[in-house]
Design an enzyme around this catalytic site. Sequence first.
Site, PDB file in Angstrom:
ATOM      1  N   PHE A 112       0.814  -1.224   0.000  1.00 19.07           N
ATOM      2  CA  PHE A 112       0.000   0.000   0.000  1.00 19.07           C
ATOM      3  C   PHE A 112       0.840   1.263   0.000  1.00 19.07           C
ATOM      4  O   PHE A 112       0.339   2.344  -0.325  1.00 19.07           O
ATOM      5  CB  PHE A 112      -0.974  -0.012   1.189  1.00 19.07           C
ATOM      6  CG  PHE A 112      -0.518   0.739   2.404  1.00 19.07           C
ATOM      7  CD1 PHE A 112       0.274   0.137   3.352  1.00 19.07           C
ATOM      8  CD2 PHE A 112      -0.888   2.061   2.594  1.00 19.07           C
ATOM      9  CE1 PHE A 112       0.698   0.827   4.478  1.00 19.07           C
ATOM     10  CE2 PHE A 112      -0.471   2.764   3.717  1.00 19.07           C
ATOM     11  CZ  PHE A 112       0.325   2.145   4.662  1.00 19.07           C
ATOM     12  N   LYS A 113       2.119   1.151   0.323  1.00 16.91           N
ATOM     13  CA  LYS A 113       2.985   2.328   0.321  1.00 16.91           C
ATOM     14  C   LYS A 113       3.004   3.020  -1.052  1.00 16.91           C
ATOM     15  O   LYS A 113       3.261   4.215  -1.137  1.00 16.91           O
ATOM     16  CB  LYS A 113       4.422   1.950   0.707  1.00 16.91           C
ATOM     17  CG  LYS A 113       4.571   1.233   2.033  1.00 16.91           C
ATOM     18  CD  LYS A 113       4.175   2.118   3.207  1.00 16.91           C
ATOM     19  CE  LYS A 113       4.634   1.568   4.550  1.00 16.91           C
ATOM     20  NZ  LYS A 113       3.965   0.322   4.969  1.00 16.91           N
TER      21      LYS A 113
END
Length: 495
Positions: A112-113
């Site tokens: 998700f970064k």
Amino acid sequence: MRYISTRDQTVRIHAAEAIAQGLSHDGGLFVPEALPGLSAGQIQSLCAMSYQQRAVYIMGAFLQDFTSAEMANFAERAYSVKGFDTPAIAPLEKLTDDTWFLELWHGPTSAFKDMALQMLPYLLTASLEKTGERRQACILVATSGDTGKAALEGFADVEQTKILVFYPKDGVSAVQEMQMVTQAGQNVGVLGVHGNFDDAQSGVKQIFSDRELARELSDRGYFLSSANSINWGRLLPQIVYYVSAYCDMVNARRIVIGDKVNFAVPTGNFGNILAGFYAKQMGLPVDKLICASNANNVLTEFIQTGTYNRNRPFHTTISPSMDILVSSNLERLLFALSNGDDKQVAGYMKELAETGQYTVTSKIKAALDQTFWADFCDDNQTKETLRDVFEAQNYLMDTHTAVAYDVLEKYRTTTGDTAPTVVVSTASPYKFADSVLDALGQRGNAEGLALIDRLAEVTGTVPPQPLVALKGKQPRFDEVVGKDGMLGAVGVFLE
Ligand SMILES: *Cc1c(COP(=O)(O)O)cnc(C)c1O
């Protein structure tokens, strides 16, 4: 809209300055002095938009020194189908009527970064221009695995930047390490550190506070900058997907605008869940934010008791991106829950630095209880949950997402709440193929990148293309330093 420091309200600057600077000089974090509102009518308009348009709409409300043409350009480039393997960018997948997964790992590094770090380079380079900064930004990153790769991928060959990533040598998965050490780009560097993530993070913090180094680097045309979630430019793009998930649930006809939903979030540095809190503050109909931790359960204890205590053993777990004892972004939450009491926040942070703990007032604790619920699970429970959901419902989670799912089950059993809930899915299971295969009891004798093929074979799922492509790549970086060697390594990197 201006940005103020959580430790000193008199520090009041524009968005571009906050993003270029990263951290306030008093050690505080930048927060918007007021949040833009989000009405039912606005949510309705957002429902009809693409992910990129939603990003422009939400982020634009916070970044008044950026034009909408600029924002549209950034969103198109950051969230394109070249980098993401689905045009939905952050798809919402239904498990049951009441349980949905927000999959935030369809970007180039499978975690998700990417949602923030595909956007940050655009925000940062534009901010440098707007603030008249001519020096090169030297971005230092301490990573528990996912941030490092996502930052490298975002900043590779971006003008006026160099990026150096430190990761705990024995604290990341085989796939994560391969992703980082094979990173392409002229302006990148990657170093292993003997120790755990907190060692790497405190090493980087020490480098940031070294004034002599800052002066020396400035003479050489550099300044230090951060891509960790202390930077507002990292946090802001994350608000978008909470709103986007809500809209997608409306579009799926599961809810009507105004209905409340919960989010269950696997939490480490408190950046992801904090973005959900801001979305709620803006007016998104969110009831509970369920904060899920692994055996490093310092946040569980804090939310349950009001005491934050980092004096405890550090556990290395199978959800390594959550192996953290000091969650930096909690400071922003304390600021919000204390109604912007900078003195109080500065006091807590001083206590934390000096004694390793602090206890919030009953007023802050009550505000915390209104929105947050927390629990944790250990590695065995994580594996059991992962296997059960796959076997019973044919949905394959990564280990971090499984922690959130497990804690959601605990939440439902404890409270009886049946509101529709979004589990924030933070990584592709392929990124943690070793532990996922262990959980399924299917590891066999596969190792390294062969784990990717093995997981595909036993689950019938499709691995993300960039992970498959790692097989043909040669490692470029193999150096490991002690914590004491980190400062020197920065000097060498910039030579
Ligand atoms: C970074 C990360 C987390 C934790 O997110 P925070 O914003 O640090 O709370 C959870 N899961 C994965 C896969 C991550 O990469």
